[in-house]
Design an enzyme around this catalytic site. Structure first.
Site, mmCIF file in Angstrom:
data_model
loop_
_atom_site.group_PDB
_atom_site.id
_atom_site.type_symbol
_atom_site.label_atom_id
_atom_site.label_comp_id
_atom_site.label_asym_id
_atom_site.label_seq_id
_atom_site.Cartn_x
_atom_site.Cartn_y
_atom_site.Cartn_z
ATOM 1 N N GLY A 1 9.229 26.460 9.997
ATOM 2 C CA GLY A 1 10.325 25.685 10.545
ATOM 3 C C GLY A 1 10.442 25.681 12.054
ATOM 4 N N THR A 2 9.438 26.186 12.768
ATOM 5 C CA THR A 2 9.545 26.232 14.228
ATOM 6 C C THR A 2 9.586 24.832 14.836
ATOM 7 O OG1 THR A 2 7.146 26.546 14.316
ATOM 8 C CG2 THR A 2 8.510 28.506 14.553
ATOM 9 N N GLY A 3 8.779 23.909 14.297
ATOM 10 C CA GLY A 3 8.783 22.552 14.831
ATOM 11 C C GLY A 3 10.105 21.857 14.604
ATOM 12 N N CYS A 4 10.667 22.021 13.414
ATOM 13 C CA CYS A 4 11.988 21.450 13.112
ATOM 14 C C CYS A 4 13.039 22.027 14.049
ATOM 15 C CB CYS A 4 12.381 21.749 11.672
ATOM 16 S SG CYS A 4 11.216 21.191 10.417
ATOM 17 N N THR B 1 6.833 31.849 11.109
ATOM 18 C CA THR B 1 6.873 30.656 11.948
ATOM 19 C C THR B 1 7.294 29.410 11.162
ATOM 20 O OG1 THR B 1 4.511 30.324 11.536
ATOM 21 C CG2 THR B 1 5.120 31.533 13.526
ATOM 22 N N LYS C 1 3.138 20.212 21.860
ATOM 23 C CA LYS C 1 3.451 21.608 21.552
ATOM 24 C C LYS C 1 2.161 22.417 21.362
ATOM 25 C CE LYS C 1 5.827 20.471 17.963
ATOM 26 N NZ LYS C 1 6.755 20.329 16.821
#
Length: 265
Positions: free
Chosen positions: A209-212, A207, A175
């Site tokens: 929690g974007t990875g979750c 941003t 990512k």
């Protein structure tokens, strides 16, 4: 049949990341969500104030309860802070024959707070990388997994993704959200090659929690029967729109969450 996905992750009391973000994402994408909670965090948009780890035996009990009853199509794994927790989750996946696993190697929150004990990194690599269908590290997490400098160029991202595959991961989504430039580029690295996914870089501090959200959106796609490439592509589109709509929300005074339900309100 109803598409079902399970998130195995920590709880974010502020609602923007972790279990809460995952369940919102599943719902937004038309998938029934169940959960196995690995840790409780006292957390808000400004940071993580405290962490309470769930005992490994109780995590195993949650997994047995959920997987013995629900026809689970895919699993997303997030925050696993300690070695016994990682061992319990790996054993539970084997016990129930879980195949479609998305591993998000969560190490540090958006606020900078550490969520993974450094001594647990080797256990994560050894026990969970080979059990996933795709691993979704950001640039900082990939560097930590490999004990290498953070990738600054796409060729470096590709090389690190390929290195993670040699460690047992069947596919790696590198990512690029922590990179620079006008576009955010992710690389889906597989043994047979790589796919480049590009989206405009959105100027916002919301941003959290974007990875979750991205990893759970991939799991939602897999639960619906999508092939990996389609699941990743549609998840990238969903999270990009969720970030773009995040400034419509006014949540907290720090890094606000993405807008999981941007299509409705």
């Amino acid at each position: 049949m109803t598409a079902i996905a399970v998130t195995i992750a920590g709880s974010d009391s502020g609602g923007g990341a972790g279990i809460q973000a995952d369940l919102k994402t599943f719902s937004a994408l038309g998938v029934y969500g169940a959960s196995v909670i690995t840790a409780l965090t006292a957390q808000n948009t400004r940071g993580v104030q405290a962490i309470h780890d769930v005992p490994a035996a109780f995590i195993a009990a949650q997994m047995d309860s959920v997987f013995s009853d629900l026809a689970v199509g895919a699993v997303k794994i997030g925050m696993l802070s300690q070695v016994p927790v990682i061992e319990a989750v790996a054993a539970g996946l084997d016990r129930h024959g879980v195949k479609a696993v998305v591993l998000d190697p969560v190490m540090v929150a958006t606020s900078g707070d550490r969520l993974l004990n450094p001594v647990a990194i080797s256990a994560l690599k050894r026990l969970l990388l080979p059990r996933a269908v795709v691993v979704t590290p950001n640039l900082l997490e990939a560097a930590a997994l490999l004990d290498q400098p953070v990738a600054l160029r796409e060729e470096d991202m590709l090389a690190q993704g390929q290195k993670l595959i040699t460690l047992g991961a069947p596919a790696v989504l590198m990512k690029g959200g922590h990179g620079s430039g006008e576009t955010s580029v992710d690389l889906l690295v597989m043994r047979e090659g790589a796919v480049r996914l590009e989206a405009p870089r959105i100027a916002t501090r919301n941003t959290h929690g974007t990875g979750c959200t991205l990893s759970s959106a991939i799991a939602a796609g897999l639960a619906k029967g999508f092939p990996l490439g389609q699941a990743v592509s549609e998840a990238k589109d969903y999270v990009t729109k969720a970030i773009a709509a995040s400034d419509r929300l006014s949540i907290g005074s720090g890094h606000g969450p993405t807008h999981h339900f941007h299509a409705w309100w």
